[in-house]
Enzyme design. Sequence first.
Site, mmCIF file in Angstrom:
data_model
loop_
_atom_site.group_PDB
_atom_site.id
_atom_site.type_symbol
_atom_site.label_atom_id
_atom_site.label_comp_id
_atom_site.label_asym_id
_atom_site.label_seq_id
_atom_site.Cartn_x
_atom_site.Cartn_y
_atom_site.Cartn_z
ATOM 1 C CB CYS A 19 -13.127 -24.969 26.306
ATOM 2 S SG CYS A 19 -11.935 -24.706 27.650
ATOM 3 C CG HIS A 58 -11.011 -23.271 22.969
ATOM 4 N ND1 HIS A 58 -11.363 -22.292 23.825
ATOM 5 C CD2 HIS A 58 -10.292 -24.317 23.877
ATOM 6 C CE1 HIS A 58 -11.047 -22.382 25.068
ATOM 7 N NE2 HIS A 58 -10.354 -23.531 25.252
ATOM 8 C CG ASN A 98 -8.746 -21.278 27.852
ATOM 9 O OD1 ASN A 98 -9.899 -21.140 27.679
ATOM 10 N ND2 ASN A 98 -8.330 -22.585 28.147
HETATM 11 O O1 UT7 Z 1 -9.234 -25.144 27.245
HETATM 12 C C1 UT7 Z 1 -8.492 -26.360 27.267
HETATM 13 C C2 UT7 Z 1 -7.624 -26.455 28.221
HETATM 14 N N1 UT7 Z 1 -6.359 -26.242 28.226
HETATM 15 C C3 UT7 Z 1 -5.201 -26.103 27.145
HETATM 16 O O2 UT7 Z 1 -5.765 -26.295 26.049
HETATM 17 C C4 UT7 Z 1 -4.151 -26.323 27.408
HETATM 18 C C5 UT7 Z 1 -3.464 -27.221 26.552
HETATM 19 N N2 UT7 Z 1 -1.939 -27.179 27.005
HETATM 20 C C6 UT7 Z 1 -1.149 -26.049 26.695
HETATM 21 O O3 UT7 Z 1 -1.544 -25.231 26.208
HETATM 22 C C7 UT7 Z 1 0.492 -26.318 27.139
HETATM 23 O O4 UT7 Z 1 0.603 -27.637 27.293
HETATM 24 C C8 UT7 Z 1 0.808 -25.621 28.327
HETATM 25 C C9 UT7 Z 1 0.800 -24.102 27.796
HETATM 26 C C10 UT7 Z 1 0.143 -25.542 29.492
HETATM 27 C C11 UT7 Z 1 2.461 -25.665 28.608
HETATM 28 O O5 UT7 Z 1 3.119 -25.813 27.637
HETATM 29 P P1 UT7 Z 1 4.452 -27.072 27.197
HETATM 30 O O6 UT7 Z 1 5.096 -26.279 26.023
HETATM 31 O O7 UT7 Z 1 3.339 -27.994 27.082
HETATM 32 O O8 UT7 Z 1 5.096 -26.819 28.432
HETATM 33 P P2 UT7 Z 1 5.387 -28.221 29.594
HETATM 34 O O9 UT7 Z 1 4.263 -28.486 30.300
HETATM 35 O O10 UT7 Z 1 6.111 -29.043 28.594
HETATM 36 O O11 UT7 Z 1 6.536 -27.191 30.341
HETATM 37 C C12 UT7 Z 1 7.614 -27.064 30.143
HETATM 38 C C13 UT7 Z 1 8.412 -26.377 31.210
HETATM 39 C C14 UT7 Z 1 8.579 -27.083 32.455
HETATM 40 O O12 UT7 Z 1 9.833 -27.331 33.067
HETATM 41 P P3 UT7 Z 1 10.599 -28.309 33.063
HETATM 42 O O13 UT7 Z 1 10.073 -29.367 33.642
HETATM 43 O O14 UT7 Z 1 10.888 -28.605 31.438
HETATM 44 O O15 UT7 Z 1 11.866 -27.859 33.694
HETATM 45 C C15 UT7 Z 1 7.558 -26.154 33.327
HETATM 46 O O16 UT7 Z 1 7.768 -26.409 34.420
HETATM 47 O O17 UT7 Z 1 8.009 -25.025 31.428
HETATM 48 C C16 UT7 Z 1 7.735 -24.785 32.598
HETATM 49 N N3 UT7 Z 1 6.639 -23.827 32.994
HETATM 50 C C17 UT7 Z 1 6.658 -22.537 33.234
HETATM 51 N N4 UT7 Z 1 8.071 -21.813 33.134
HETATM 52 C C18 UT7 Z 1 7.660 -20.526 33.102
HETATM 53 C C19 UT7 Z 1 5.457 -24.247 33.340
HETATM 54 N N5 UT7 Z 1 4.658 -23.322 33.256
HETATM 55 C C20 UT7 Z 1 5.454 -21.950 33.367
HETATM 56 C C21 UT7 Z 1 5.169 -20.537 33.520
HETATM 57 N N6 UT7 Z 1 6.411 -19.929 33.316
HETATM 58 N N7 UT7 Z 1 4.084 -20.163 33.530
#
Ligand code: UT7
Length: 329
Positions: free
Chosen positions: A116, A256, A286
């Site tokens: 990215c 980004h 993204n």
């Molecule tokens: O270009 C560079 C590449 N990447 C990035 O910039 C990504 C950086 N990270 C992020 O944007 C965020 O960490 C995410 C959007 C990927 C995730 O958001 P988060 O607030 O950090 O969520 P989390 O990983 O802490 O997950 C929270 C919950 C989990 O459930 P439990 O374990 O708390 O029960 C996940 O299983 O949300 C769940 N979850 C979803 N639920 C519904 C993860 N993906 C999904 C989904 N729909 N698509």
Amino acid sequence: MKNLRPVGIIGTGKYVPEKILTNSDLEKIVETNDEWIVSRTGIRERHIAAPDEATSDLAYEASIRALASAGLKPEELDLIIVATITPDTIFPSTACVLQDKLGAKGAAAFDLSAACSGFVYSLATAVGFIQNGMYNNALIIGADTLSRITDYTDRNTCVLFGDGAGAVVIGEVPKGRGFQSFDLGAEGAGGPLLKLEGGGSRLPATVETVEGKKHFIYMNGREVFKFAVRVMGAATEKVLGKAGLAKEDIDLFIPHQANIRIIQSAMQRLDLPPEKCVINVDKYANTSAASIPLALVEAAEEGRMKEGDTVLMVGFGGGLTWGASILVW
Ligand code: UT7
């Protein structure tokens, strides 16, 4: 950089594939919902390449628009850099495929892999070539077809990515305008947090790598999030300092487009009102290397930058890498 030949953007173009995949479409594919995706990421929809569209096709569409806006013929180009992590093939490079499609005979052409951050890395590279007099102009494209390396059974990643391309032509500009500073960096130790393992020389493609889903993106979202917030702040301060500017001098902020929460934390740190920030993560998700140029080109098309405005671009991504730049429009 101030005493060197001034180099800036002289043409812009963008392209996104026609097909749109909405959050409600994704609800039918994986266990997710629109409310979760919008509140955690800010994404509402993303564009997905047609089966016969590859990265060079997206790059081509963006490039012809950028060349037309610069008033430059393809055969006048000196250099083409394609920032991508989804090249058409491992080799030849997508830049060479594009060079041929454009008819940019004789232009140097190569791909740059910095995920990215690739567009800002590519700009810095090309600006150096022009400043030192080796070339007079360059076509820089950020293009990715992430849908080809996304596992649509993994809800942790499949809601986050889209396809697209943004292109700029750079060349000499009047004194006082153009690129003022760059800050590029990497933390290779964080590489395992965001990767695609299969198909390289470490893990060539086999039946096992395909079955083990090693040809898809793996990401530790939470850790990448923390990295992003940290380096966006640090890179922003560094690039402003190198240009001799303060955060109050920023007229337009182009981050980004990975997650609205990451963008908002950067805006807070810079004390920026919403009208000074370009946000299109809701429409495109993204798009990796295409993310910053898509936002930049859209802002230019919408007339959001006036001559002499100070623009700050900053990105982060796989590598792990980051890249920031100050541009006077
Ligand atoms: O270009 C560079 C590449 N990447 C990035 O910039 C990504 C950086 N990270 C992020 O944007 C965020 O960490 C995410 C959007 C990927 C995730 O958001 P988060 O607030 O950090 O969520 P989390 O990983 O802490 O997950 C929270 C919950 C989990 O459930 P439990 O374990 O708390 O029960 C996940 O299983 O949300 C769940 N979850 C979803 N639920 C519904 C993860 N993906 C999904 C989904 N729909 N698509």
